[in-house]
Design a protein around this motif. Structure first.
Motif, short mmCIF file in Angstrom:
data_model
loop_
_atom_site.label_atom_id
_atom_site.label_comp_id
_atom_site.label_asym_id
_atom_site.label_seq_id
_atom_site.Cartn_x
_atom_site.Cartn_y
_atom_site.Cartn_z
N ARG A 53 59.35 -14.57 -54.79
CA ARG A 53 59.78 -13.19 -55.00
C ARG A 53 58.60 -12.23 -55.03
NH1 ARG A 53 64.97 -12.58 -59.01
NH2 ARG A 53 64.66 -10.42 -58.36
N ASN A 54 57.41 -12.76 -55.33
CA ASN A 54 56.19 -11.95 -55.30
C ASN A 54 55.35 -12.23 -54.05
OD1 ASN A 54 56.93 -11.01 -57.84
ND2 ASN A 54 54.87 -11.15 -58.65
N ARG A 55 55.98 -12.90 -53.08
CA ARG A 55 55.34 -13.21 -51.79
C ARG A 55 54.07 -14.05 -51.94
NH1 ARG A 55 56.04 -7.37 -48.62
NH2 ARG A 55 58.30 -7.27 -48.80
N LEU A 56 54.12 -14.97 -52.88
CA LEU A 56 52.99 -15.86 -53.11
C LEU A 56 53.20 -17.18 -52.37
CD1 LEU A 56 52.57 -15.33 -56.96
CD2 LEU A 56 51.09 -14.41 -55.16
N SER A 57 52.12 -17.69 -51.78
CA SER A 57 52.17 -18.96 -51.06
C SER A 57 51.70 -20.10 -51.97
CB SER A 57 51.25 -18.90 -49.83
OG SER A 57 49.89 -18.80 -50.25
N LYS A 58 51.83 -21.32 -51.46
CA LYS A 58 51.36 -22.48 -52.22
C LYS A 58 49.85 -22.40 -52.45
CE LYS A 58 52.36 -27.48 -52.23
NZ LYS A 58 53.71 -27.46 -52.84
N SER A 59 49.12 -21.95 -51.43
CA SER A 59 47.66 -21.83 -51.58
C SER A 59 47.29 -20.74 -52.59
CB SER A 59 46.99 -21.56 -50.23
OG SER A 59 47.51 -20.41 -49.62
N ASP A 60 48.09 -19.67 -52.65
CA ASP A 60 47.87 -18.64 -53.68
C ASP A 60 48.03 -19.25 -55.07
OD1 ASP A 60 47.50 -16.53 -51.85
OD2 ASP A 60 49.66 -16.15 -51.74
N LEU A 61 49.07 -20.05 -55.23
CA LEU A 61 49.32 -20.69 -56.52
C LEU A 61 48.18 -21.64 -56.89
CD1 LEU A 61 53.12 -21.51 -56.15
CD2 LEU A 61 52.12 -19.89 -57.76
N LEU A 62 47.69 -22.37 -55.89
CA LEU A 62 46.59 -23.31 -56.14
C LEU A 62 45.36 -22.61 -56.68
CD1 LEU A 62 46.57 -25.90 -53.22
CD2 LEU A 62 46.58 -26.39 -55.66
N LYS A 63 45.03 -21.48 -56.11
CA LYS A 63 43.85 -20.73 -56.57
C LYS A 63 43.98 -20.37 -58.05
CE LYS A 63 42.96 -18.77 -52.00
NZ LYS A 63 43.04 -17.53 -51.17
N SER A 64 45.17 -19.95 -58.43
CA SER A 64 45.42 -19.61 -59.83
C SER A 64 45.34 -20.85 -60.71
CB SER A 64 46.80 -18.95 -59.96
OG SER A 64 47.12 -18.69 -61.30
N GLY A 65 45.94 -21.94 -60.23
CA GLY A 65 45.96 -23.18 -61.01
C GLY A 65 44.59 -23.78 -61.23
N VAL A 66 43.74 -23.75 -60.20
CA VAL A 66 42.39 -24.32 -60.31
C VAL A 66 41.55 -23.52 -61.30
CG1 VAL A 66 40.23 -24.62 -59.05
CG2 VAL A 66 42.35 -25.45 -58.07
N ARG A 67 41.71 -22.20 -61.28
CA ARG A 67 40.97 -21.37 -62.24
C ARG A 67 41.33 -21.73 -63.68
NH1 ARG A 67 41.96 -17.12 -58.46
NH2 ARG A 67 43.80 -16.47 -59.66
N PHE A 68 42.59 -22.08 -63.87
CA PHE A 68 43.09 -22.33 -65.22
C PHE A 68 42.91 -23.79 -65.64
CE2 PHE A 68 46.43 -22.77 -68.47
CZ PHE A 68 46.22 -21.63 -69.22
N LEU A 69 43.11 -24.71 -64.71
CA LEU A 69 43.17 -26.13 -65.05
C LEU A 69 42.01 -26.96 -64.52
CD1 LEU A 69 46.97 -26.56 -64.38
CD2 LEU A 69 45.88 -26.98 -66.58
N GLY A 70 41.19 -26.39 -63.65
CA GLY A 70 40.08 -27.15 -63.09
C GLY A 70 40.56 -28.36 -62.31
#
Length: 224
Positions: free
Chosen positions: A164-181
């Motif tokens: 719904r916010n036009r985010l891709s899987k790779s967009d999500l990964l970037k956020s996840g790596v910053r948070f979870l390493g």
């Protein structure tokens, strides 16, 4: 703090959706055992529920759905081979409608305002991942509780997805790596049920492509 119920599979999409939404919500995770071959994802969900400090995490057994689904799809069928690229055989009939119905019922009882599932722009082949589907469900569920909402006994819910916010899987990964390493590589994407990701199914291939597109070295253990 505002409350959110998230459909939490232990995969990249749901884990990173929590990372993306950050500290704005108190998260309640709900994981479904619906007779899928890949029940390794349930172990991953348990692990990440602790890492992300979800307020509550429930694993709901709806494995009776496997009998209803029969051989309609490859994810629950013991007879069908899982393909290496998208085929409609991968689509489990209105699976997200089943999940979202239960998650939304929990959200109404918790007085939560948000229900989250991890659909993203790469899920365009799946009708029950598309924003138009989520929007119609959201409207129907709120209508089903409209008297409680009008009397302030229930909160109006929003069904949100990265899509719904036009985010891709790779967009999500970037956020996840910053948070979870590096723990992000412990998420589970594979459709098979082996010790490590098979590396050849459609979901594993999508995972590999997402890491590549995000510019992140993929340290996931694959059999192939």
């Amino acid at each position: 703090m505002k409350k959110a119920v998230i459909i939490f599979s232990g995969g990249i999409d749901s884990v990173c959706a929590v990372s993306h939404l950050g500290s704005d919500y108190e998260f309640y995770g709900i994981t479904f055992s619906y007779g899928q071959k890949a029940d390794m994802e349930i172990s991953a969900a348990k692990s990440f529920a602790k890492k992300l400090k979800l307020k509550n995490h429930k694993i709901i057994d709806i494995s009776f759905m496997k009998d209803l689904y029969g051989d309609s799809n490859v994810l629950t069928s013991s007879k069908k081979k899982i393909p290496d690229k998208f085929e409609y055989s991968i689509v489990v009939p209105i699976r997200n409608a089943v999940f979202l119905s239960i998650a939304s019922a929990w959200a109404f009882t918790l007085d939560a305002s948000l229900v989250v599932y991890g659909a993203h722009t790469g899920d365009k082949h799946y009708p029950d991942c598309r924003p138009i589907f989520a929007k119609k469900l959201e409207s129907a569920f709120n209508q089903g509780e409209i008297d409680g909402i009008n009397s302030k006994l229930r909160k109006n819910i929003e069904i949100w997805s990265p899509y719904r916010n036009r985010l891709s899987k790779s967009d999500l990964l970037k956020s996840g790596v910053r948070f979870l390493g590096d723990s992000i590589f412990k998420t589970w994407s594979c459709y098979s049920n082996k010790k490590y990701h098979c590396g050849v199914c459609e979901s594993c291939n999508n995972r590999k492509k997402a890491f590549e597109k995000a510019g992140i070295v993929d340290k996931t253990k694959y059999l192939k």
